[in-house]
Design an enzyme around this catalytic site. Structure first.
Site, PDB file in Angstrom:
ATOM      1  N   HIS A  63      20.708  69.544  22.769  1.00  0.00           N
ATOM      2  CA  HIS A  63      20.567  68.938  24.090  1.00  0.00           C
ATOM      3  C   HIS A  63      21.790  69.230  24.935  1.00  0.00           C
ATOM      4  O   HIS A  63      22.810  69.724  24.445  1.00  0.00           O
ATOM      5  CB  HIS A  63      20.336  67.422  23.978  1.00  0.00           C
ATOM      6  CG  HIS A  63      21.508  66.659  23.444  1.00  0.00           C
ATOM      7  ND1 HIS A  63      22.009  66.833  22.171  1.00  0.00           N
ATOM      8  CD2 HIS A  63      22.290  65.693  24.019  1.00  0.00           C
ATOM      9  CE1 HIS A  63      23.027  66.014  21.975  1.00  0.00           C
ATOM     10  NE2 HIS A  63      23.231  65.322  23.070  1.00  0.00           N
ATOM     11  N   HIS A  65      24.462  67.852  26.259  1.00  0.00           N
ATOM     12  CA  HIS A  65      25.686  67.070  26.353  1.00  0.00           C
ATOM     13  C   HIS A  65      26.800  68.004  25.937  1.00  0.00           C
ATOM     14  O   HIS A  65      26.668  68.722  24.938  1.00  0.00           O
ATOM     15  CB  HIS A  65      25.644  65.838  25.428  1.00  0.00           C
ATOM     16  CG  HIS A  65      25.155  64.592  26.095  1.00  0.00           C
ATOM     17  ND1 HIS A  65      24.597  63.554  25.397  1.00  0.00           N
ATOM     18  CD2 HIS A  65      25.160  64.217  27.402  1.00  0.00           C
ATOM     19  CE1 HIS A  65      24.269  62.579  26.253  1.00  0.00           C
ATOM     20  NE2 HIS A  65      24.592  62.957  27.459  1.00  0.00           N
ATOM     21  N   ASP A  67      29.508  67.998  24.394  1.00  0.00           N
ATOM     22  CA  ASP A  67      30.082  68.078  23.045  1.00  0.00           C
ATOM     23  C   ASP A  67      29.259  68.982  22.132  1.00  0.00           C
ATOM     24  O   ASP A  67      29.770  69.489  21.136  1.00  0.00           O
ATOM     25  CB  ASP A  67      30.262  66.687  22.419  1.00  0.00           C
ATOM     26  CG  ASP A  67      29.033  65.799  22.485  1.00  0.00           C
ATOM     27  OD1 ASP A  67      28.342  65.838  23.517  1.00  0.00           O
ATOM     28  OD2 ASP A  67      28.769  65.069  21.514  1.00  0.00           O
ATOM     29  N   HIS A  68      27.986  69.231  22.468  1.00  0.00           N
ATOM     30  CA  HIS A  68      27.105  70.041  21.616  1.00  0.00           C
ATOM     31  C   HIS A  68      27.009  71.495  22.053  1.00  0.00           C
ATOM     32  O   HIS A  68      26.497  72.328  21.317  1.00  0.00           O
ATOM     33  CB  HIS A  68      25.704  69.429  21.594  1.00  0.00           C
ATOM     34  CG  HIS A  68      25.695  68.057  21.014  1.00  0.00           C
ATOM     35  ND1 HIS A  68      25.247  67.786  19.739  1.00  0.00           N
ATOM     36  CD2 HIS A  68      26.130  66.876  21.523  1.00  0.00           C
ATOM     37  CE1 HIS A  68      25.392  66.488  19.496  1.00  0.00           C
ATOM     38  NE2 HIS A  68      25.928  65.914  20.569  1.00  0.00           N
ATOM     39  N   HIS A 156      16.825  60.370  22.761  1.00  0.00           N
ATOM     40  CA  HIS A 156      18.208  60.265  23.226  1.00  0.00           C
ATOM     41  C   HIS A 156      18.227  59.905  24.717  1.00  0.00           C
ATOM     42  O   HIS A 156      19.126  60.303  25.456  1.00  0.00           O
ATOM     43  CB  HIS A 156      18.915  61.591  22.956  1.00  0.00           C
ATOM     44  CG  HIS A 156      20.414  61.563  23.054  1.00  0.00           C
ATOM     45  ND1 HIS A 156      21.195  60.551  22.558  1.00  0.00           N
ATOM     46  CD2 HIS A 156      21.289  62.473  23.602  1.00  0.00           C
ATOM     47  CE1 HIS A 156      22.471  60.818  22.783  1.00  0.00           C
ATOM     48  NE2 HIS A 156      22.557  61.968  23.428  1.00  0.00           N
ATOM     49  N   HIS A 239      28.652  63.373  13.640  1.00  0.00           N
ATOM     50  CA  HIS A 239      28.756  62.816  14.990  1.00  0.00           C
ATOM     51  C   HIS A 239      29.182  61.343  14.864  1.00  0.00           C
ATOM     52  O   HIS A 239      28.546  60.438  15.404  1.00  0.00           O
ATOM     53  CB  HIS A 239      27.398  62.939  15.692  1.00  0.00           C
ATOM     54  CG  HIS A 239      27.460  62.853  17.195  1.00  0.00           C
ATOM     55  ND1 HIS A 239      27.546  61.656  17.852  1.00  0.00           N
ATOM     56  CD2 HIS A 239      27.431  63.806  18.152  1.00  0.00           C
ATOM     57  CE1 HIS A 239      27.555  61.878  19.164  1.00  0.00           C
ATOM     58  NE2 HIS A 239      27.498  63.178  19.370  1.00  0.00           N
TER      59      HIS A 239
HETATM   60 ZN   LIG Z   1      26.840  64.073  21.173  1.00  0.00          ZN
HETATM   61 ZN   LIG Z   2      24.216  63.383  23.317  1.00  0.00          ZN
END
Ligand SMILES: [Zn+2]
Ligand SMILES: [Zn+2]
Length: 322
Positions: A63, A65, A67-68, A156, A239
């Site tokens: 997805h 975000h 951080d990913h 999410h 995570h």
């Molecule tokens: Zn995340």
């Molecule tokens: Zn996320």
């Protein structure tokens, strides 16, 4: 012998903490290498694990975000710098994540041009962007040899297009939840999985000003119950939000998951934790890093870090399964 190797390339979250790269999992099967998510420092962790960015045939993004996704460009360029000649498949939910992936190399075009002319090397192979609409029913999104990747929509919200993935192999399946609250979609996808890599939030430790994050992540007891119902063999938590600051926090997570009813092998992940399995055996290798916890189904407690030599990994091998 067909063997699958699962390496946690990052167990952190958007908030940087020492020792935890951004979220990511590398799955190596006899057919292919697959990187799920490309959090910060992914290629560094791959190198530390003895893996190479140019072994990646497909990147699966969960997805949009940061951080990913933030190191997608680094993964693609590093593979090229390591002389990869193939086009990397980038599999992503349609929408914002796909838009990001489509532009991942754009800021680097000047550098790529300079390096090509300087070194006299060929152009970087354009990644092959493969998009899909996540749905509650699993759908095949990529395949290589006998390795198949299925995706499912996860929960999410307010992020709408978020996916979890199943890497199916002849010796068993690996499921990666992505970011999600505990949901039926992941539970169904993880049915009888050899390894489930699932995100987790410890609500007791979330700061007051970040309470909103609890609603779209998964609590330890919920993940435990989900994994137990699904019949998962090894549950690896990643995570980790908030990040454990000492062994006591890890012990609390282990206890919460056991309290939730999970009876299989349990890992509170640290970067470079590796789970290797074939049709009969599973082994778990834990790097010698702080704040790590593994609890085999037959071991009563987290092993003492002091019991391990400072630079040697701790290796658990589960008894042979029938
Ligand atoms: Zn995340
Ligand atoms: Zn996320």
């Amino acid at each position: 012998m067909t063997e699958v190797n699962v390496t946690l390339t990052g167990t952190g979250t958007p908030v940087p903490v020492p020792g935890r790269a951004g979220p990511g999992v590398f799955v190596q099967t006899p057919d292919t290498g697959i990187q799920i998510d490309t959090g910060r420092s992914t290629v560094l962790r791959l190198a530390e694990a003895g893996l190479r960015a140019d072994e990646i045939d497909a990147v699966l993004l969960t997805h949009h975000h940061s951080d990913h996704t933030t190191d997608l460009g680094d993964v693609l360029v590093s593979a090229w710098l390591m002389d990869a000649e193939h086009s990397v498949a980038v599999v992503t939910p349609d929408g914002l994540t796909a838009d990001f992936a489509r532009l991942a190399l754009e800021p680097l075009q000047g550098d790529l041009l300079f390096r090509r002319s300087h070194r006299g090397v060929r152009r970087i192979a354009e990644p092959e962007l493969l998009t899909f609409q996540p749905s509650s029913d699993p759908q095949e999104v990529w395949r290589r040899g006998s390795t198949r990747v299925d995706a499912v929509a996860v929960r999410h919200e307010p992020v709408l297009a978020a996916a979890g993935y199943r890497i199916a192999t002849p010796v068993g399946n690996v499921v990666v939840s992505g970011d999600t609250r505990a949901c039926d979609e992941v539970e169904r996808l993880a049915a009888e999985a050899r390894v489930l890599v699932h995100e987790v939030v410890d609500p007791q430790r979330v700061p007051d000003h970040r309470q909103h994050t609890i609603d779209y992540h998964a609590r330890p007891d919920e993940v435990a119950a989900l994994a137990e119902r699904a019949g998962v063999d090894v549950l690896a938590l990643t995570h980790l939000w908030p990040s454990p600051e000492h062994d006591g926090h890890v012990e609390d997570l282990l206890a919460a998951v056991r309290g939730g009813g999970f009876t299989g092998d349990l890992i509170v992940g640290s970067d470079l934790t590796a789970i290797r399995f074939d049709s009969h055996h599973t082994s778990i290798t834990v790097p010698d890093r702080p704040a790590v916890g593994v609890q085999g189904r037959h071991s009563p407690a987290t092993p003492s870090r002091a019991a391990a030599a400072p630079s040697s990994p701790v290796v658990f091998t589960t008894p042979e399964t029938p």
